[in-house]
Design a protein around this motif. Sequence first.
Motif, short mmCIF file in Angstrom:
data_model
loop_
_atom_site.label_atom_id
_atom_site.label_comp_id
_atom_site.label_asym_id
_atom_site.label_seq_id
_atom_site.Cartn_x
_atom_site.Cartn_y
_atom_site.Cartn_z
N ILE A 270 0.86 -1.18 0.00
CA ILE A 270 0.00 0.00 0.00
C ILE A 270 0.90 1.23 0.00
O ILE A 270 1.80 1.34 0.83
CB ILE A 270 -0.92 0.03 1.24
CG1 ILE A 270 -1.76 -1.24 1.32
CG2 ILE A 270 -1.81 1.27 1.20
CD1 ILE A 270 -2.54 -1.37 2.62
N ILE A 271 0.65 2.14 -0.93
CA ILE A 271 1.45 3.35 -1.05
C ILE A 271 0.52 4.55 -1.13
O ILE A 271 -0.52 4.50 -1.79
CB ILE A 271 2.36 3.29 -2.30
CG1 ILE A 271 3.36 2.14 -2.14
CG2 ILE A 271 3.09 4.60 -2.53
CD1 ILE A 271 4.30 1.93 -3.28
N SER A 272 0.90 5.62 -0.43
CA SER A 272 0.08 6.84 -0.46
C SER A 272 0.16 7.51 -1.83
O SER A 272 1.14 7.32 -2.57
CB SER A 272 0.56 7.82 0.61
OG SER A 272 1.82 8.36 0.26
N ASP B 203 -3.52 9.93 0.96
CA ASP B 203 -2.54 10.11 2.03
C ASP B 203 -3.16 9.95 3.42
O ASP B 203 -2.61 9.27 4.27
CB ASP B 203 -1.89 11.49 1.94
CG ASP B 203 -0.96 11.60 0.74
OD1 ASP B 203 -0.09 12.48 0.77
OD2 ASP B 203 -1.10 10.84 -0.23
N GLN B 204 -4.31 10.58 3.63
CA GLN B 204 -4.93 10.54 4.95
C GLN B 204 -5.47 9.15 5.31
O GLN B 204 -5.76 8.89 6.47
CB GLN B 204 -6.05 11.60 5.08
CG GLN B 204 -7.23 11.38 4.16
CD GLN B 204 -7.06 11.95 2.76
OE1 GLN B 204 -5.96 12.27 2.32
NE2 GLN B 204 -8.16 12.05 2.04
N SER B 205 -5.56 8.25 4.33
CA SER B 205 -6.05 6.89 4.59
C SER B 205 -4.93 5.86 4.71
O SER B 205 -5.21 4.68 4.93
CB SER B 205 -6.99 6.45 3.46
OG SER B 205 -8.09 7.31 3.39
N LEU B 206 -3.68 6.29 4.55
CA LEU B 206 -2.57 5.34 4.64
C LEU B 206 -2.50 4.78 6.05
O LEU B 206 -2.36 5.54 7.02
CB LEU B 206 -1.24 6.02 4.28
CG LEU B 206 -0.03 5.09 4.25
CD1 LEU B 206 -0.14 4.11 3.08
CD2 LEU B 206 1.26 5.89 4.16
N PRO B 207 -2.59 3.46 6.20
CA PRO B 207 -2.51 2.87 7.53
C PRO B 207 -1.16 3.17 8.19
O PRO B 207 -0.13 3.21 7.52
CB PRO B 207 -2.65 1.36 7.27
CG PRO B 207 -3.28 1.26 5.92
CD PRO B 207 -2.81 2.46 5.15
N GLY B 208 -1.16 3.35 9.49
CA GLY B 208 0.06 3.63 10.22
C GLY B 208 1.00 2.45 10.31
O GLY B 208 2.16 2.60 10.68
N ASN B 209 0.51 1.27 9.95
CA ASN B 209 1.34 0.07 10.04
C ASN B 209 1.91 -0.35 8.68
O ASN B 209 2.25 -1.51 8.47
CB ASN B 209 0.55 -1.09 10.65
CG ASN B 209 -0.59 -1.55 9.76
OD1 ASN B 209 -1.03 -0.83 8.86
ND2 ASN B 209 -1.09 -2.74 10.01
N VAL B 210 2.03 0.62 7.76
CA VAL B 210 2.58 0.38 6.43
C VAL B 210 3.75 1.34 6.20
O VAL B 210 3.64 2.53 6.52
CB VAL B 210 1.49 0.60 5.34
CG1 VAL B 210 2.09 0.56 3.95
CG2 VAL B 210 0.40 -0.45 5.48
N VAL B 211 4.86 0.85 5.67
CA VAL B 211 6.05 1.67 5.46
C VAL B 211 5.82 2.67 4.33
O VAL B 211 5.42 2.31 3.23
CB VAL B 211 7.28 0.80 5.13
CG1 VAL B 211 8.50 1.68 4.85
CG2 VAL B 211 7.57 -0.18 6.25
N ALA B 212 6.09 3.96 4.66
CA ALA B 212 6.00 5.05 3.69
C ALA B 212 7.34 5.76 3.59
O ALA B 212 8.23 5.59 4.44
CB ALA B 212 4.91 6.04 4.11
N LEU B 213 7.49 6.56 2.56
CA LEU B 213 8.68 7.38 2.39
C LEU B 213 8.86 8.25 3.63
O LEU B 213 7.87 8.79 4.15
CB LEU B 213 8.50 8.23 1.13
CG LEU B 213 9.72 8.82 0.46
CD1 LEU B 213 10.77 7.75 0.14
CD2 LEU B 213 9.31 9.53 -0.82
#
Length: 134
Positions: free
Chosen positions: A10-12, A46-56
């Motif tokens: 999952i990516i923002s 962006d606002q829906s990106l789960p906190g348990n997924v690695v993002a930039l």
Amino acid sequence: MPEEMKHGLIISESDYRRLSHLVDVSRSTATYELDEELAKADICPDQSLPGNVVALYDSVVFRDMKTDAEKTVTIVMPWESSVTKLRISILSPVGTALIGEPLGAVINWPLLNGRSAQLQIVEIKRSREVAQHG
């Protein structure tokens, strides 16, 4: 996980835009590999990106499955990388492998001489830099 999320990565939207632009302007083996990962990812607001997924710009704590050693790295754009500060380029093999992965995922980190290490993501710390770079 919602039905529309089908690939696991999952990516923002903002990371997808930034990384797609990087792929477009910097064609190399590393950007082709990143492009392959992006093609497999589900894109979310962006606002829906789960906190348990690695993002930039996230700091990621991972554990070597063989040695139990833990290390923390931050995933950044190539020009922001610094080995001494453990700021790892998104175009490095581990940067590309980590982006979009969930907490608990095990990734393969290529080492020298064709060897590899199995690394499990044990903590993801969302960075305040995301707001600055979004």
